[in-house]
Motif scaffolding. Sequence first.
Motif, PDB file in Angstrom:
ATOM      1  N   ILE A  14       0.829  -1.206   0.000  1.00 35.24           N
ATOM      2  CA  ILE A  14       0.000   0.000   0.000  1.00 35.24           C
ATOM      3  C   ILE A  14       0.867   1.262   0.000  1.00 35.24           C
ATOM      4  O   ILE A  14       0.384   2.351   0.290  1.00 35.24           O
ATOM      5  CB  ILE A  14      -0.960   0.017   1.205  1.00 35.24           C
ATOM      6  CG1 ILE A  14      -0.191   0.063   2.528  1.00 35.24           C
ATOM      7  CG2 ILE A  14      -1.880  -1.190   1.170  1.00 35.24           C
ATOM      8  CD1 ILE A  14      -1.072   0.334   3.743  1.00 35.24           C
ATOM      9  N   THR A  15       2.159   1.106  -0.358  1.00 30.13           N
ATOM     10  CA  THR A  15       3.075   2.253  -0.312  1.00 30.13           C
ATOM     11  C   THR A  15       3.924   2.316  -1.574  1.00 30.13           C
ATOM     12  O   THR A  15       5.142   2.106  -1.535  1.00 30.13           O
ATOM     13  CB  THR A  15       3.980   2.176   0.929  1.00 30.13           C
ATOM     14  OG1 THR A  15       3.190   1.897   2.080  1.00 30.13           O
ATOM     15  CG2 THR A  15       4.709   3.501   1.152  1.00 30.13           C
TER      16      THR A  15
ATOM     17  N   ARG B 182      -6.759   4.236   1.270  1.00 19.61           N
ATOM     18  CA  ARG B 182      -6.011   4.803   0.148  1.00 19.61           C
ATOM     19  C   ARG B 182      -6.651   4.413  -1.179  1.00 19.61           C
ATOM     20  O   ARG B 182      -6.714   5.210  -2.114  1.00 19.61           O
ATOM     21  CB  ARG B 182      -4.550   4.339   0.200  1.00 19.61           C
ATOM     22  CG  ARG B 182      -3.764   4.977   1.327  1.00 19.61           C
ATOM     23  CD  ARG B 182      -2.308   4.553   1.336  1.00 19.61           C
ATOM     24  NE  ARG B 182      -1.610   5.199   2.441  1.00 19.61           N
ATOM     25  CZ  ARG B 182      -0.350   4.958   2.770  1.00 19.61           C
ATOM     26  NH1 ARG B 182       0.361   4.077   2.065  1.00 19.61           N
ATOM     27  NH2 ARG B 182       0.214   5.585   3.779  1.00 19.61           N
ATOM     28  N   LEU B 183      -7.119   3.186  -1.247  1.00 15.62           N
ATOM     29  CA  LEU B 183      -7.773   2.719  -2.467  1.00 15.62           C
ATOM     30  C   LEU B 183      -9.044   3.522  -2.732  1.00 15.62           C
ATOM     31  O   LEU B 183      -9.296   3.955  -3.867  1.00 15.62           O
ATOM     32  CB  LEU B 183      -8.107   1.234  -2.327  1.00 15.62           C
ATOM     33  CG  LEU B 183      -8.575   0.506  -3.583  1.00 15.62           C
ATOM     34  CD1 LEU B 183      -7.449   0.421  -4.602  1.00 15.62           C
ATOM     35  CD2 LEU B 183      -9.054  -0.903  -3.225  1.00 15.62           C
TER      36      LEU B 183
ATOM     37  N   GLU C  61      -1.216  10.392   1.271  1.00 11.46           N
ATOM     38  CA  GLU C  61      -2.520  10.146   0.661  1.00 11.46           C
ATOM     39  C   GLU C  61      -2.419   9.991  -0.850  1.00 11.46           C
ATOM     40  O   GLU C  61      -3.353   9.496  -1.497  1.00 11.46           O
ATOM     41  CB  GLU C  61      -3.493  11.286   1.004  1.00 11.46           C
ATOM     42  CG  GLU C  61      -3.237  12.602   0.303  1.00 11.46           C
ATOM     43  CD  GLU C  61      -2.124  13.445   0.917  1.00 11.46           C
ATOM     44  OE1 GLU C  61      -1.904  14.575   0.441  1.00 11.46           O
ATOM     45  OE2 GLU C  61      -1.494  12.971   1.892  1.00 11.46           O
ATOM     46  N   LEU C  62      -1.283  10.395  -1.429  1.00 10.49           N
ATOM     47  CA  LEU C  62      -1.073  10.261  -2.869  1.00 10.49           C
ATOM     48  C   LEU C  62      -0.212   9.049  -3.229  1.00 10.49           C
ATOM     49  O   LEU C  62       0.130   8.847  -4.390  1.00 10.49           O
ATOM     50  CB  LEU C  62      -0.437  11.537  -3.433  1.00 10.49           C
ATOM     51  CG  LEU C  62      -1.303  12.802  -3.356  1.00 10.49           C
ATOM     52  CD1 LEU C  62      -0.539  13.998  -3.919  1.00 10.49           C
ATOM     53  CD2 LEU C  62      -2.615  12.618  -4.097  1.00 10.49           C
ATOM     54  N   HIS C  63       0.159   8.254  -2.216  1.00 18.40           N
ATOM     55  CA  HIS C  63       0.859   7.004  -2.513  1.00 18.40           C
ATOM     56  C   HIS C  63      -0.028   6.125  -3.389  1.00 18.40           C
ATOM     57  O   HIS C  63      -1.259   6.114  -3.247  1.00 18.40           O
ATOM     58  CB  HIS C  63       1.147   6.217  -1.234  1.00 18.40           C
ATOM     59  CG  HIS C  63       2.371   6.653  -0.500  1.00 18.40           C
ATOM     60  ND1 HIS C  63       3.509   7.085  -1.122  1.00 18.40           N
ATOM     61  CD2 HIS C  63       2.640   6.698   0.836  1.00 18.40           C
ATOM     62  CE1 HIS C  63       4.430   7.376  -0.217  1.00 18.40           C
ATOM     63  NE2 HIS C  63       3.916   7.157   0.973  1.00 18.40           N
ATOM     64  N   GLY C  64       0.593   5.364  -4.268  1.00 15.10           N
ATOM     65  CA  GLY C  64      -0.158   4.339  -4.976  1.00 15.10           C
ATOM     66  C   GLY C  64      -0.190   3.076  -4.130  1.00 15.10           C
ATOM     67  O   GLY C  64       0.591   2.908  -3.194  1.00 15.10           O
ATOM     68  N   THR C  65      -1.108   2.182  -4.437  1.00 15.42           N
ATOM     69  CA  THR C  65      -1.089   0.853  -3.833  1.00 15.42           C
ATOM     70  C   THR C  65      -1.065  -0.149  -4.979  1.00 15.42           C
ATOM     71  O   THR C  65      -1.471   0.161  -6.100  1.00 15.42           O
ATOM     72  CB  THR C  65      -2.320   0.586  -2.940  1.00 15.42           C
ATOM     73  OG1 THR C  65      -3.475   0.343  -3.761  1.00 15.42           O
ATOM     74  CG2 THR C  65      -2.589   1.753  -2.005  1.00 15.42           C
ATOM     75  N   SER C  66      -0.564  -1.328  -4.706  1.00 13.50           N
ATOM     76  CA  SER C  66      -0.618  -2.378  -5.722  1.00 13.50           C
ATOM     77  C   SER C  66      -1.804  -3.287  -5.410  1.00 13.50           C
ATOM     78  O   SER C  66      -2.166  -3.469  -4.248  1.00 13.50           O
ATOM     79  CB  SER C  66       0.685  -3.181  -5.759  1.00 13.50           C
ATOM     80  OG  SER C  66       0.919  -3.836  -4.530  1.00 13.50           O
ATOM     81  N   VAL C  67      -2.402  -3.811  -6.452  1.00 16.83           N
ATOM     82  CA  VAL C  67      -3.565  -4.681  -6.280  1.00 16.83           C
ATOM     83  C   VAL C  67      -3.399  -5.925  -7.146  1.00 16.83           C
ATOM     84  O   VAL C  67      -2.722  -5.891  -8.180  1.00 16.83           O
ATOM     85  CB  VAL C  67      -4.878  -3.959  -6.673  1.00 16.83           C
ATOM     86  CG1 VAL C  67      -5.129  -2.762  -5.769  1.00 16.83           C
ATOM     87  CG2 VAL C  67      -4.864  -3.527  -8.134  1.00 16.83           C
ATOM     88  N   THR C  68      -4.000  -6.999  -6.695  1.00 14.74           N
ATOM     89  CA  THR C  68      -4.074  -8.213  -7.502  1.00 14.74           C
ATOM     90  C   THR C  68      -5.531  -8.450  -7.853  1.00 14.74           C
ATOM     91  O   THR C  68      -6.389  -8.491  -6.963  1.00 14.74           O
ATOM     92  CB  THR C  68      -3.510  -9.429  -6.766  1.00 14.74           C
ATOM     93  OG1 THR C  68      -2.134  -9.187  -6.439  1.00 14.74           O
ATOM     94  CG2 THR C  68      -3.591 -10.679  -7.637  1.00 14.74           C
TER      95      THR C  68
END
Length: 361
Positions: free
Chosen positions: A159-160, A333-334, A255-262
């Motif tokens: 999440i970072t 974040r998402l 709050e503008l960090h991206g997160t990775s998702v599967t």
Amino acid sequence: MNRGNREKRGAASPFKQALIAAFAASILLIQACGASGGNASPSGSETGGTGGTAGTSQTAEASAPAGNVPPVLNYGYIGSNDKNLPGGAEGWGFYKGIIQEELKKYGIREVKLTGFPNGPDQTESLISGRLDFGTLGDTPAIIAYASGAKTRLINQPSITTVGYLISRSDGPKTLEELKGKTIAIQKGSYMHRYVVGLLKDAGITDYKLVHMLIPDAQAALAGNDVDAMTNTGYTAQKLLADGYTLIDDSTRHPELHGTSVTVVSERYLAKFPDFPKVWREARLKALEDLKQHEEEYYQFIADLNKSTVETAKKVNPISELEEEPFTQEGLERLAGTKNFLVEEGLAKKDFNIDDWILKTE
């Protein structure tokens, strides 16, 4: 914000309108073509690499497939490297054979890995049926789902994901100095979301965004064809070491960090309904193993990205690999990213994140 100024900024300019139209058109085209399904060709890993789909297959001996579970599983990720592996717990699990060993219990004899230069390219392959599932940035995954992609979210591995905004040594050094300037971004990526959100918060509306993959953007920046570019981890660190200027990064704006998702396609879930639970358990075993071999893991990551162990520890700390499929912070974040994309018109329609998530007991 003054609506009259939206014409000037990347999020409401003709560029953005063209982005939305092009993405929607590609979704419709791919869905039309995707009815025939098909398997992905193997491959790639560093975020933002030149990518491609010439990669590798991870094979394990197994008995006959259980039920309707296909014997070949097609997995996509972002990046490209000589080992044709992703990073994180997923990459370590494939590298060590941990994931293959778990999957073969369910009749999966082979996993085909395919690397992509960015998230939008990966979502196209997922929609078309060439991939069964994949790990990518949250922004392109959200845009695809909001456009009708038949996917389900099964975990957030990290999440970072940090975004960087970089210029030449003689270029802009502050956000204010970007007024009237041209910025290279990867459209539809989390870096796109980062820079638009960043400039919006700073009250800057007079700028131009152009879509370029990272290698092209680097060349354009060096040649003075653009004034700044968004970037990620290893590529950003290399540029900064070469004397380029760091204007901003998302560590200053979590709050503008991206997160990775599967995400997994509903088409594949129809064949293997228990896959989310199986995948989460296999990934967790890989994560537990890498935590027992931290130095070896960091060397693995450094080799993938042609970097050093010191840089790997800085860019990809093990502490940022999530054990739980979802955390409260990650979901917040998402949701924040989704709300931003809807507000800016980059996501075609609003939706409830809970309707996208596929939870298991």
